[in-house]
Write a protein that holds these residues in place. Sequence first.
Motif, PDB file in Angstrom:
ATOM      1  N   SER A 146     -21.787  45.401  56.325  1.00 17.50           N
ATOM      2  CA  SER A 146     -21.689  44.042  56.862  1.00 17.50           C
ATOM      3  C   SER A 146     -22.302  43.952  58.258  1.00 17.50           C
ATOM      4  O   SER A 146     -22.985  42.971  58.584  1.00 17.50           O
ATOM      5  CB  SER A 146     -20.215  43.604  56.920  1.00 17.50           C
ATOM      6  OG  SER A 146     -19.667  43.545  55.628  1.00 17.50           O
ATOM      7  N   LYS A 147     -22.072  44.969  59.083  1.00 12.52           N
ATOM      8  CA  LYS A 147     -22.633  44.990  60.433  1.00 12.52           C
ATOM      9  C   LYS A 147     -24.159  45.034  60.377  1.00 12.52           C
ATOM     10  O   LYS A 147     -24.844  44.305  61.119  1.00 12.52           O
ATOM     11  CB  LYS A 147     -22.098  46.212  61.191  1.00 12.52           C
ATOM     12  CG  LYS A 147     -22.673  46.404  62.593  1.00 12.52           C
ATOM     13  CD  LYS A 147     -22.272  45.294  63.539  1.00 12.52           C
ATOM     14  CE  LYS A 147     -22.728  45.578  64.957  1.00 12.52           C
ATOM     15  NZ  LYS A 147     -22.404  44.477  65.875  1.00 12.52           N
ATOM     16  N   LEU A 148     -24.710  45.873  59.505  1.00  8.39           N
ATOM     17  CA  LEU A 148     -26.166  45.984  59.399  1.00  8.39           C
ATOM     18  C   LEU A 148     -26.781  44.686  58.890  1.00  8.39           C
ATOM     19  O   LEU A 148     -27.835  44.261  59.373  1.00  8.39           O
ATOM     20  CB  LEU A 148     -26.540  47.132  58.467  1.00  8.39           C
ATOM     21  CG  LEU A 148     -27.000  48.430  59.123  1.00  8.39           C
ATOM     22  CD1 LEU A 148     -27.437  49.432  58.075  1.00  8.39           C
ATOM     23  CD2 LEU A 148     -28.124  48.192  60.116  1.00  8.39           C
ATOM     24  N   GLN A 154     -30.118  38.787  62.504  1.00 11.56           N
ATOM     25  CA  GLN A 154     -30.428  38.426  63.897  1.00 11.56           C
ATOM     26  C   GLN A 154     -31.865  38.809  64.255  1.00 11.56           C
ATOM     27  O   GLN A 154     -32.585  38.043  64.904  1.00 11.56           O
ATOM     28  CB  GLN A 154     -29.460  39.126  64.843  1.00 11.56           C
ATOM     29  CG  GLN A 154     -28.035  38.601  64.791  1.00 11.56           C
ATOM     30  CD  GLN A 154     -27.104  39.427  65.666  1.00 11.56           C
ATOM     31  OE1 GLN A 154     -27.502  39.947  66.701  1.00 11.56           O
ATOM     32  NE2 GLN A 154     -25.862  39.567  65.244  1.00 11.56           N
ATOM     33  N   ILE A 155     -32.279  39.994  63.826  1.00 13.82           N
ATOM     34  CA  ILE A 155     -33.645  40.451  64.103  1.00 13.82           C
ATOM     35  C   ILE A 155     -34.651  39.529  63.419  1.00 13.82           C
ATOM     36  O   ILE A 155     -35.662  39.125  64.001  1.00 13.82           O
ATOM     37  CB  ILE A 155     -33.838  41.911  63.630  1.00 13.82           C
ATOM     38  CG1 ILE A 155     -33.046  42.864  64.548  1.00 13.82           C
ATOM     39  CG2 ILE A 155     -35.323  42.294  63.628  1.00 13.82           C
ATOM     40  CD1 ILE A 155     -32.975  44.288  64.041  1.00 13.82           C
ATOM     41  N   GLY A 156     -34.380  39.185  62.171  1.00 14.18           N
ATOM     42  CA  GLY A 156     -35.277  38.304  61.436  1.00 14.18           C
ATOM     43  C   GLY A 156     -35.408  36.930  62.069  1.00 14.18           C
ATOM     44  O   GLY A 156     -36.476  36.315  62.023  1.00 14.18           O
ATOM     45  N   TYR A 195     -36.858  43.194  71.727  1.00 13.26           N
ATOM     46  CA  TYR A 195     -36.889  44.499  71.052  1.00 13.26           C
ATOM     47  C   TYR A 195     -35.787  45.407  71.593  1.00 13.26           C
ATOM     48  O   TYR A 195     -35.045  46.041  70.842  1.00 13.26           O
ATOM     49  CB  TYR A 195     -38.240  45.170  71.256  1.00 13.26           C
ATOM     50  CG  TYR A 195     -39.240  44.904  70.154  1.00 13.26           C
ATOM     51  CD1 TYR A 195     -39.133  45.522  68.919  1.00 13.26           C
ATOM     52  CD2 TYR A 195     -40.304  44.042  70.363  1.00 13.26           C
ATOM     53  CE1 TYR A 195     -40.059  45.300  67.919  1.00 13.26           C
ATOM     54  CE2 TYR A 195     -41.243  43.805  69.367  1.00 13.26           C
ATOM     55  CZ  TYR A 195     -41.104  44.430  68.149  1.00 13.26           C
ATOM     56  OH  TYR A 195     -42.028  44.199  67.152  1.00 13.26           O
ATOM     57  N   GLU A 196     -35.701  45.517  72.910  1.00 12.65           N
ATOM     58  CA  GLU A 196     -34.732  46.435  73.522  1.00 12.65           C
ATOM     59  C   GLU A 196     -33.308  46.065  73.138  1.00 12.65           C
ATOM     60  O   GLU A 196     -32.494  46.934  72.813  1.00 12.65           O
ATOM     61  CB  GLU A 196     -34.906  46.427  75.040  1.00 12.65           C
ATOM     62  CG  GLU A 196     -36.190  47.108  75.497  1.00 12.65           C
ATOM     63  CD  GLU A 196     -36.435  46.969  76.988  1.00 12.65           C
ATOM     64  OE1 GLU A 196     -37.210  47.776  77.529  1.00 12.65           O
ATOM     65  OE2 GLU A 196     -35.843  46.063  77.617  1.00 12.65           O
ATOM     66  N   LYS A 197     -33.002  44.781  73.182  1.00 17.82           N
ATOM     67  CA  LYS A 197     -31.646  44.315  72.867  1.00 17.82           C
ATOM     68  C   LYS A 197     -31.281  44.612  71.409  1.00 17.82           C
ATOM     69  O   LYS A 197     -30.231  45.195  71.124  1.00 17.82           O
ATOM     70  CB  LYS A 197     -31.541  42.808  73.129  1.00 17.82           C
ATOM     71  CG  LYS A 197     -30.209  42.179  72.695  1.00 17.82           C
ATOM     72  CD  LYS A 197     -30.216  40.684  72.951  1.00 17.82           C
ATOM     73  CE  LYS A 197     -28.917  40.044  72.483  1.00 17.82           C
ATOM     74  NZ  LYS A 197     -28.728  40.136  71.009  1.00 17.82           N
ATOM     75  N   HIS A 198     -32.160  44.201  70.492  1.00 19.05           N
ATOM     76  CA  HIS A 198     -31.839  44.349  69.076  1.00 19.05           C
ATOM     77  C   HIS A 198     -31.932  45.799  68.613  1.00 19.05           C
ATOM     78  O   HIS A 198     -31.148  46.244  67.771  1.00 19.05           O
ATOM     79  CB  HIS A 198     -32.766  43.472  68.232  1.00 19.05           C
ATOM     80  CG  HIS A 198     -32.474  42.013  68.342  1.00 19.05           C
ATOM     81  ND1 HIS A 198     -33.193  41.162  69.140  1.00 19.05           N
ATOM     82  CD2 HIS A 198     -31.511  41.254  67.775  1.00 19.05           C
ATOM     83  CE1 HIS A 198     -32.699  39.947  69.042  1.00 19.05           C
ATOM     84  NE2 HIS A 198     -31.684  39.963  68.215  1.00 19.05           N
ATOM     85  N   LEU A 199     -32.879  46.537  69.178  1.00 22.83           N
ATOM     86  CA  LEU A 199     -33.101  47.913  68.729  1.00 22.83           C
ATOM     87  C   LEU A 199     -31.910  48.803  69.063  1.00 22.83           C
ATOM     88  O   LEU A 199     -31.520  49.656  68.254  1.00 22.83           O
ATOM     89  CB  LEU A 199     -34.384  48.464  69.358  1.00 22.83           C
ATOM     90  CG  LEU A 199     -34.947  49.752  68.762  1.00 22.83           C
ATOM     91  CD1 LEU A 199     -35.207  49.597  67.270  1.00 22.83           C
ATOM     92  CD2 LEU A 199     -36.243  50.131  69.480  1.00 22.83           C
ATOM     93  N   ALA A 200     -31.318  48.618  70.231  1.00 19.77           N
ATOM     94  CA  ALA A 200     -30.175  49.444  70.631  1.00 19.77           C
ATOM     95  C   ALA A 200     -29.028  49.310  69.628  1.00 19.77           C
ATOM     96  O   ALA A 200     -28.476  50.310  69.155  1.00 19.77           O
ATOM     97  CB  ALA A 200     -29.712  49.043  72.029  1.00 19.77           C
TER      98      ALA A 200
END
Length: 225
Positions: A146-148, A154-156, A195-200
């Motif tokens: 569910s988290k993923l 959000q990334i999309g 990128y930095e926010k979502h990637l972490a």
Amino acid sequence: MALSDLLYPDNPKRRQELIHLHQELLDCMSTNFHATNELARVLNEHLGCTIPHIQMRESSTVKENCDIIIQAMSEIQHQVQKIDSDMKEKLEPVLYQKLYDIKEPELEKIAIFHRIFSIVLGEVTSTAGMVAMKLLGSNLITLTVSKLISLLAQIGASVLGGISITILGLGIEMILHAILGAVERNQLLAAVSSYEKHLAEFKTASEKYQRAICEVTSLVRQQVQ
């Protein structure tokens, strides 16, 4: 050298940073595709599911690939929830509660799961009960997946979503070269920040997801041996 590079000399560095972050995101997504296929394979082989194999599409955007993983993960959730519903319907309430009681011995839970699958599916592998217990009795489906799914959505929906996954594709070129001067600089800063926010968050959630699947697949390999 582009005019924007003369006006804002930090832009070339930002470009390289953006490309590096983009590659990290793609590597992480690729690993999640592989992990999801591994989990689907185990579910199909041992629990009678029919979850299709998925593949990254290099000609598509980040969002389109996020949607592919989300659809597969949602199908996995649906299948596992259906298994749980079947268990609840076919077992006595006390026996069903035993499956989720942390004090109950794992071997007893596995035996209950296996007995039910033998009734529902007919002939099943000896690992069916173990796989079901690991999936239903852990946070893999309820929390990890569910988290993923939430992070992928959000990334999309972010500035990253419209970028082609091919690192030299039009999406990156649009960000890196099409906009000049301060507009380009702001766009680059926004992209790097996104990128930095979502990637972490995405990397952390992905690692948990992959570890959980490794636990399941390791158990299967041990049983086979």
